[in-house]
Design a protein around this motif. Structure first.
Motif: not given
Length: 129
Positions: A101-129
């Motif tokens: 995306l950066c090469q295509m002209g977007y201002d993009a960043a990687i979210i460190e640790g992915g979805l697992q880190a997101w969940k570990d931080d207690g941030l909102p997730v929806e739709g898990a089965s």
């Protein structure tokens, strides 16, 4: 010289900004985009970040190119006015996607640790089965 996937991910990470899950969450609250590049089955199984845009990694370039004929307006319309915070399961696909995306002209960043880190931080997730 040929590169392994691991080397490609290392290069992408070295050349692309990163953000913590909390920083990405805060940025999304301020109008920036969380882009999830996982496959549809992963979203169904593990859930997704509330309010995120989903474009699988395998079709990202065509969806991010406004002239491709397959562009995703929810992404391309934000090219000049929003940061794009890229998420996958653990970070490898997100690194490759954010770098692209950066090469295509977007201002993009990687979210460190992915979805697992997101969940570990207690941030909102929806739709898990």
């Amino acid at each position: 010289m040929a590169q392994t996937m691991e080397e490609m991910v290392e290069t992408a990470r070295a050349q692309t900004k990163t953000a913590s899950p909390q920083d990405a969450h805060d940025a999304a609250a301020a109008g920036h985009v969380i882009l999830d590049v996982r496959e549809p089955g992963e979203l169904q199984q593990d859930g997704c970040v509330s309010g995120s845009l989903h474009i699988p990694r395998g079709v990202l370039e065509s969806k991010a190119d406004p002239d491709s004929g397959a562009a995703e307006a929810a992404l391309t319309s934000r090219r000049d006015d929003a940061g794009i915070y890229v998420l996958c399961a653990s970070g490898a696909r997100a690194a490759l996607a954010a770098h692209t995306l950066c090469q295509m002209g977007y201002d993009a960043a990687i979210i460190e640790g992915g979805l697992q880190a997101w969940k570990d931080d207690g941030l909102p997730v929806e739709g898990a089965s």
